[in-house]
Design a protein around this motif. Structure first.
Motif, PDB file in Angstrom:
ATOM      1  N   ARG A 197      20.413  18.518  -9.938  1.00 54.17           N
ATOM      2  CA  ARG A 197      21.218  19.335 -11.126  1.00 54.17           C
ATOM      3  C   ARG A 197      21.272  18.439 -12.106  1.00 54.17           C
ATOM      4  O   ARG A 197      21.477  17.467 -12.174  1.00 54.17           O
ATOM      5  N   SER A 198      21.183  19.028 -13.344  1.00 52.95           N
ATOM      6  CA  SER A 198      21.588  18.324 -14.485  1.00 52.95           C
ATOM      7  C   SER A 198      22.755  18.852 -15.074  1.00 52.95           C
ATOM      8  O   SER A 198      23.010  20.238 -15.358  1.00 52.95           O
ATOM      9  N   VAL A 199      23.866  18.094 -15.370  1.00 49.84           N
ATOM     10  CA  VAL A 199      25.258  18.575 -15.734  1.00 49.84           C
ATOM     11  C   VAL A 199      25.481  18.163 -16.945  1.00 49.84           C
ATOM     12  O   VAL A 199      25.314  16.878 -17.311  1.00 49.84           O
ATOM     13  N   ARG A 200      26.146  18.734 -17.869  1.00 50.97           N
ATOM     14  CA  ARG A 200      26.266  18.239 -19.239  1.00 50.97           C
ATOM     15  C   ARG A 200      27.915  17.854 -19.036  1.00 50.97           C
ATOM     16  O   ARG A 200      28.652  18.783 -18.891  1.00 50.97           O
ATOM     17  N   ILE A 201      28.144  16.747 -19.712  1.00 52.86           N
ATOM     18  CA  ILE A 201      29.458  16.206 -19.574  1.00 52.86           C
ATOM     19  C   ILE A 201      30.219  16.167 -21.168  1.00 52.86           C
ATOM     20  O   ILE A 201      29.368  15.442 -22.011  1.00 52.86           O
ATOM     21  N   ALA A 202      30.869  17.055 -21.282  1.00 54.79           N
ATOM     22  CA  ALA A 202      31.300  17.048 -22.928  1.00 54.79           C
ATOM     23  C   ALA A 202      31.903  16.087 -23.308  1.00 54.79           C
ATOM     24  O   ALA A 202      32.844  15.055 -22.572  1.00 54.79           O
ATOM     25  N   GLY A 203      31.486  15.412 -24.652  1.00 54.86           N
ATOM     26  CA  GLY A 203      31.984  14.284 -25.054  1.00 54.86           C
ATOM     27  C   GLY A 203      33.516  14.223 -25.384  1.00 54.86           C
ATOM     28  O   GLY A 203      34.057  13.255 -25.123  1.00 54.86           O
ATOM     29  N   GLY A 204      33.819  15.426 -26.243  1.00 54.19           N
ATOM     30  CA  GLY A 204      35.540  15.280 -26.642  1.00 54.19           C
ATOM     31  C   GLY A 204      35.563  14.298 -27.591  1.00 54.19           C
ATOM     32  O   GLY A 204      35.063  13.331 -27.809  1.00 54.19           O
ATOM     33  N   ASP A 205      36.593  14.664 -28.581  1.00 46.34           N
ATOM     34  CA  ASP A 205      37.032  13.651 -29.769  1.00 46.34           C
ATOM     35  C   ASP A 205      35.522  13.394 -30.472  1.00 46.34           C
ATOM     36  O   ASP A 205      35.783  11.931 -30.993  1.00 46.34           O
ATOM     37  N   GLY A 206      34.964  14.246 -30.615  1.00 47.49           N
ATOM     38  CA  GLY A 206      33.713  13.866 -31.644  1.00 47.49           C
ATOM     39  C   GLY A 206      32.580  13.109 -31.000  1.00 47.49           C
ATOM     40  O   GLY A 206      31.366  12.791 -31.536  1.00 47.49           O
ATOM     41  N   ALA A 207      32.744  12.459 -29.582  1.00 48.91           N
ATOM     42  CA  ALA A 207      31.698  11.869 -28.993  1.00 48.91           C
ATOM     43  C   ALA A 207      30.717  12.604 -28.635  1.00 48.91           C
ATOM     44  O   ALA A 207      30.742  13.980 -28.316  1.00 48.91           O
ATOM     45  N   ASP A 208      29.368  12.137 -28.439  1.00 50.91           N
ATOM     46  CA  ASP A 208      28.271  12.847 -27.909  1.00 50.91           C
ATOM     47  C   ASP A 208      28.430  13.405 -26.571  1.00 50.91           C
ATOM     48  O   ASP A 208      28.950  12.867 -25.803  1.00 50.91           O
ATOM     49  N   ASP A 209      27.821  14.421 -26.298  1.00 50.47           N
ATOM     50  CA  ASP A 209      27.846  14.928 -25.013  1.00 50.47           C
ATOM     51  C   ASP A 209      26.844  13.999 -24.163  1.00 50.47           C
ATOM     52  O   ASP A 209      25.884  13.381 -24.648  1.00 50.47           O
ATOM     53  N   THR A 230      14.109  20.774 -16.428  1.00 52.04           N
ATOM     54  CA  THR A 230      15.537  21.025 -16.774  1.00 52.04           C
ATOM     55  C   THR A 230      15.759  21.229 -18.203  1.00 52.04           C
ATOM     56  O   THR A 230      16.817  21.649 -18.690  1.00 52.04           O
ATOM     57  N   GLY A 231      14.857  20.928 -19.247  1.00 59.08           N
ATOM     58  CA  GLY A 231      14.961  21.105 -20.200  1.00 59.08           C
ATOM     59  C   GLY A 231      15.724  19.943 -20.864  1.00 59.08           C
ATOM     60  O   GLY A 231      16.175  19.778 -22.443  1.00 59.08           O
ATOM     61  N   VAL A 232      16.251  18.798 -20.255  1.00 56.95           N
ATOM     62  CA  VAL A 232      17.227  17.615 -20.689  1.00 56.95           C
ATOM     63  C   VAL A 232      16.276  16.469 -20.709  1.00 56.95           C
ATOM     64  O   VAL A 232      15.891  16.136 -19.681  1.00 56.95           O
ATOM     65  N   PRO A 233      15.994  16.130 -21.773  1.00 63.55           N
ATOM     66  CA  PRO A 233      14.824  14.969 -22.039  1.00 63.55           C
ATOM     67  C   PRO A 233      15.280  13.668 -21.420  1.00 63.55           C
ATOM     68  O   PRO A 233      14.542  12.862 -21.083  1.00 63.55           O
ATOM     69  N   ARG A 234      16.660  13.349 -21.381  1.00 63.15           N
ATOM     70  CA  ARG A 234      16.967  11.993 -20.896  1.00 63.15           C
ATOM     71  C   ARG A 234      18.241  12.295 -20.369  1.00 63.15           C
ATOM     72  O   ARG A 234      19.272  12.883 -20.845  1.00 63.15           O
ATOM     73  N   HIS A 235      18.402  11.535 -19.377  1.00 59.64           N
ATOM     74  CA  HIS A 235      20.010  11.546 -18.563  1.00 59.64           C
ATOM     75  C   HIS A 235      20.550  10.176 -18.776  1.00 59.64           C
ATOM     76  O   HIS A 235      19.816   9.127 -18.952  1.00 59.64           O
ATOM     77  N   ASP A 236      22.019   9.999 -18.796  1.00 57.33           N
ATOM     78  CA  ASP A 236      22.587   8.931 -18.886  1.00 57.33           C
ATOM     79  C   ASP A 236      23.309   8.406 -17.572  1.00 57.33           C
ATOM     80  O   ASP A 236      23.370   7.157 -17.716  1.00 57.33           O
ATOM     81  N   VAL A 237      23.577   9.026 -16.811  1.00 58.20           N
ATOM     82  CA  VAL A 237      24.037   8.585 -15.545  1.00 58.20           C
ATOM     83  C   VAL A 237      23.532   9.583 -14.375  1.00 58.20           C
ATOM     84  O   VAL A 237      23.406  10.577 -14.756  1.00 58.20           O
ATOM     85  N   ALA A 238      23.492   8.904 -13.277  1.00 60.69           N
ATOM     86  CA  ALA A 238      22.970   9.698 -11.961  1.00 60.69           C
ATOM     87  C   ALA A 238      24.077   9.256 -10.906  1.00 60.69           C
ATOM     88  O   ALA A 238      24.660   8.397 -10.595  1.00 60.69           O
ATOM     89  N   LEU A 239      23.890  10.460 -10.135  1.00 55.70           N
ATOM     90  CA  LEU A 239      25.017  10.397  -8.826  1.00 55.70           C
ATOM     91  C   LEU A 239      24.000  10.648  -7.658  1.00 55.70           C
ATOM     92  O   LEU A 239      23.327  11.824  -7.827  1.00 55.70           O
ATOM     93  N   VAL A 240      24.272  10.232  -6.670  1.00 54.31           N
ATOM     94  CA  VAL A 240      23.625  10.470  -5.387  1.00 54.31           C
ATOM     95  C   VAL A 240      24.604  10.884  -4.503  1.00 54.31           C
ATOM     96  O   VAL A 240      25.834  10.144  -4.000  1.00 54.31           O
ATOM     97  N   LEU A 241      24.838  12.307  -4.004  1.00 53.69           N
ATOM     98  CA  LEU A 241      26.020  12.734  -3.168  1.00 53.69           C
ATOM     99  C   LEU A 241      25.559  12.598  -1.689  1.00 53.69           C
ATOM    100  O   LEU A 241      24.316  13.013  -1.075  1.00 53.69           O
ATOM    101  N   GLY A 242      26.458  12.050  -0.888  1.00 57.63           N
ATOM    102  CA  GLY A 242      26.289  11.703   0.361  1.00 57.63           C
ATOM    103  C   GLY A 242      26.893  12.803   1.339  1.00 57.63           C
ATOM    104  O   GLY A 242      27.389  13.567   0.617  1.00 57.63           O
ATOM    105  N   SER A 243      27.065  12.486   2.794  1.00 53.21           N
ATOM    106  CA  SER A 243      27.849  13.483   3.441  1.00 53.21           C
ATOM    107  C   SER A 243      29.142  13.578   2.991  1.00 53.21           C
ATOM    108  O   SER A 243      29.908  12.610   2.741  1.00 53.21           O
TER     109      SER A 243
END
Ligand code: 8IG
Length: 280
Positions: A79-91, A29-42
């Motif tokens: 999938r690796s999804v980028r969550i925009a930080g907003g208000d100067g917070a990190d993505d 993915t080119g993303v060295p670390r993830h912060d949150v994970a989701l498992v999608l069910g039915s």
């Protein structure tokens, strides 16, 4: 791909395979670390689309220890999804596991929880487990999302091996449930009862689940939540009631109904999930 270590070999440390899988995900993915994970069910297939920008997508079979998706309506995509930080917070980055391995596939408990252990190894501190399930509360019609407050594990197994005593008090984080309630004050909470499946329950079994204190019946989630707690993840569980539990209504149960309820609830649960994850 790096060495595929065999999760089925009892001498293999499943956490080694999880670290290998996490390294593969970082590389692919080119993303060295993830912060949150989701498992999608039915029913939750499209629910991650509003989270942010998908920066990478890979077939789960490219990652060590993952098996192909076995259920129609589950996508075997990571999938690796980028969550925009907003208000100067990190993505931040979310790791979205589009499918899970169920205990009823007979591939062993290690495979069932491999995604969760991998998520922890990618750096995630928070895990959102979603599923489709049967509901016992007649007020929760198909398409109703419900927070999991606690669970009853009727699988007669555990993902933990050896003398590993893990505290499951507040397994489903009250902090995360409070955030979800802020987003949608109308959300109900319930106790999720995991049966082994793959058959649905008899009406007597659904009544039993109710007598035991259950509100929801399903075939996943509890073993993953236990493994998540062992790995130090904070867990949010959200069920989508896709059908009434057997005997609760006079309708027969079908997988088609499950898929339909998921589609109908799609926009609401997508918005809910995105906003909760944004606030986590
Ligand atoms: I979707 O009614 C879905 N998954 N055990 N019972 C069980 N699992 C389910 C059900 C259900 N609906």
């Amino acid at each position: 791909m790096s060495d595929v270590t065999d999760l089925d070999d009892p001498t293999t440390d499943p956490f080694d395979v999880a670290r290998e899988a996490a390294a593969a995900i970082a590389e692919l993915t080119g993303v060295p670390r993830h912060d949150v994970a989701l498992v999608l069910g039915s029913g939750w297939g499209g629910a991650a689309d509003l989270l942010g920008e998908t920066v990478a997508e890979l077939p789960s079979t490219d990652v060590p220890g993952f098996s192909a998706a076995a259920v129609v309506g589950h996508s075997g995509v990571i999938r690796s999804v980028r969550i925009a930080g907003g208000d100067g917070a990190d993505d931040r980055h979310a790791l979205v596991l589009g499918s899970r391995t169920h205990l009823y596939e007979g591939k062993g408990v290690r495979r069932v929880v491999h995604g969760v252990r991998t998520a922890a190894a990618t750096g995630a501190r928070t895990l959102v487990l979603t599923n489709g399930c049967g509901g016992l509360n007649p007020q929760w019609g198909p398409g109703t999302p419900v927070l999991i407050r606690d669970h009853i594990n009727l699988t007669a197994t555990s993902p933990l091996e050896g003398a590993t005593f893990v505290d499951l008090t507040d397994l489903y984080s009250s902090r995360l449930r409070a955030i979800a309630h802020e987003v949608d004050p109308a959300l109900g909470e319930g106790v999720y009862v995991q049966f082994p499946g793959p058959h649905y329950e008899t009406p007597a079994e659904v009544r039993m689940a109710g007598v035991l204190g259950g509100d929801l019946v399903g075939m996943s989630t509890t073993l993953e939540a236990i493994a998540a707690r062992q790995a130090g993840l904070e867990v949010l569980g959200v069920s989508l009631v896709t059908n009434f539990g057997a005997g609760i209504s006079d309708q027969p149960l079908s997988h088609a109904e499950v898929l339909e309820a998921g589609q109908a609830a799609g926009p609401r649960i997508s918005a809910l999930l995105a906003e909760v994850v944004r606030r986590i």
